[in-house]
Design a protein around this motif. Sequence first.
Motif, mmCIF file in Angstrom:
data_model
loop_
_atom_site.group_PDB
_atom_site.id
_atom_site.type_symbol
_atom_site.label_atom_id
_atom_site.label_comp_id
_atom_site.label_asym_id
_atom_site.label_seq_id
_atom_site.Cartn_x
_atom_site.Cartn_y
_atom_site.Cartn_z
ATOM 1 N N GLU A 134 6.491 -18.837 16.797
ATOM 2 C CA GLU A 134 6.776 -17.300 16.657
ATOM 3 C C GLU A 134 6.092 -16.088 18.561
ATOM 4 O O GLU A 134 5.769 -17.730 18.787
ATOM 5 C CB GLU A 134 5.738 -16.672 15.759
ATOM 6 N N ILE A 166 5.241 -11.803 6.511
ATOM 7 C CA ILE A 166 5.614 -13.156 5.440
ATOM 8 C C ILE A 166 6.745 -13.291 4.545
ATOM 9 O O ILE A 166 7.249 -14.051 4.514
ATOM 10 C CB ILE A 166 4.568 -13.845 6.122
ATOM 11 N N ARG A 177 10.395 -13.420 5.067
ATOM 12 C CA ARG A 177 10.615 -13.828 5.906
ATOM 13 C C ARG A 177 11.423 -15.807 5.005
ATOM 14 O O ARG A 177 11.433 -16.617 5.535
ATOM 15 C CB ARG A 177 10.218 -14.649 6.614
ATOM 16 N N THR A 178 10.274 -15.243 4.028
ATOM 17 C CA THR A 178 10.408 -16.906 2.781
ATOM 18 C C THR A 178 8.784 -16.202 1.904
ATOM 19 O O THR A 178 8.592 -15.518 1.604
ATOM 20 C CB THR A 178 9.181 -17.832 3.641
ATOM 21 N N VAL A 202 5.308 -21.026 1.389
ATOM 22 C CA VAL A 202 5.178 -22.051 2.473
ATOM 23 C C VAL A 202 4.440 -23.161 2.446
ATOM 24 O O VAL A 202 3.916 -23.404 0.937
ATOM 25 C CB VAL A 202 3.810 -20.620 2.724
ATOM 26 N N ARG A 257 8.565 -21.950 5.140
ATOM 27 C CA ARG A 257 7.815 -21.509 5.904
ATOM 28 C C ARG A 257 7.197 -23.132 6.075
ATOM 29 O O ARG A 257 6.226 -23.268 5.710
ATOM 30 C CB ARG A 257 7.339 -20.708 7.047
ATOM 31 N N ASN A 267 10.986 -23.159 11.644
ATOM 32 C CA ASN A 267 10.671 -22.777 10.231
ATOM 33 C C ASN A 267 9.009 -23.655 10.410
ATOM 34 O O ASN A 267 8.340 -23.588 9.304
ATOM 35 C CB ASN A 267 10.916 -23.018 9.435
#
Length: 297
Positions: free
Chosen positions: A7, A142, A145-146, A149, A246, A290
Motif C-alpha cells: 500500500e 478493503i 479490493r478483495t 483475506v 489479499r 497483494n
Amino acid sequence: MSTETAEAPSPRRRIKEMEVMVADVVTETPDTATLVLFTGNDRLDYQPGHFLTVDPHQFESLERFTAFLEDLKGKKEPPRAYSMSSAPHENQLAFTIKEERYASGATKYPPLLSPLLVKRTARGARLVITGFTGPYTLPEDIESRTDHVVHVCAGSGVVPNFSILKHALLHHPRLRHTMVYSNRTWADTIFGRELSALEAKHPQQLRIVHTLTRQQPAPGIAKDVRPGRLTATLLREVVEDPTACRVYLCGPAVSTWDRKAAKEKGVEPTPRFLEGSLAALQEIGVPKANITRESYG
C-alpha cells in the motif's frame, strides 16, 4: 520489527506517549503474555495491526544491563515495538509479548526487555508506552479490493493478525478469512482457544488451519491441525483464487545478525518462516503487490 506493504504510505500519525497501569497479565503460553492496560481517560486512536513501543530506560531494574549493552554496542538502546492484540472496538487496550531467548552462536546479544515484560510484570505496575503506528493494517476500501483475506502467521506473528481479524469480522462482514498459523507445538500456539471460538462463531467467514512442526496433531485440540511446515501445497488447498486474495504475512525472518554471520562464513543465510512463506505464496501465484508483510527476528 520490520514491515513491508504494497500500500502507499498512510499519512503520518501523531505518536502519543502515555502512562498506563497494568490491569491484568494473561499467560498465553509458557513464554508469551498479554498485558491488559488501564489508560484512564486517554483517547485511544489506533487501527488493528498497529504496534506500540516501550522504552527500556524507564525500568530501574534494567538500568545496569541497559548501560552495559549500550557500552557493548556503542549506541543507545532503542524502544521495543510490540503489536496490539486488542481491537479498537474492545473496552481494554492490550499488547502481547513473546519472550526472546538467548541462544549461544545464534543470538548476538541477550534480550533486554521481553523477559521482564513477560515474566516479571505484575498487576498494578505502571509503565510508559508510545503509540500507535505501523503500516500493517487493512486499507479502508478493503472490501472493494478483495473478498478473501489470507492470514499467514507463525509464533507471535499471529498477534497483529488477531487484532485485524477481530475488527474485520465485526466491521467488514463481506470478507472471508483464512488463517494458516504455524507453531512448533500446540502449547506454543498463542490465542488457540480464542481463534477456535471465533471460527465457531463465524463459520461462513473464517477458516483456521494450524500447522505443528514438532508435534503430531492430537484429536480435539482444534478443528483443522496439520503436521509439518507450511507449504505451497497447503496454500493451494486453502486459497482457491491466488490472484484475487489479499495476504497478511507475519512471522520470524532472517535478521541483520543472521546476514552478518552468514556473510562471515561466505554462505547465504538460511531462510526463515517469512522468506519460506513468501516463496510459497509467489509459487502458487499470489501477486507480490497483494502481500503485506511484517517480520521480526
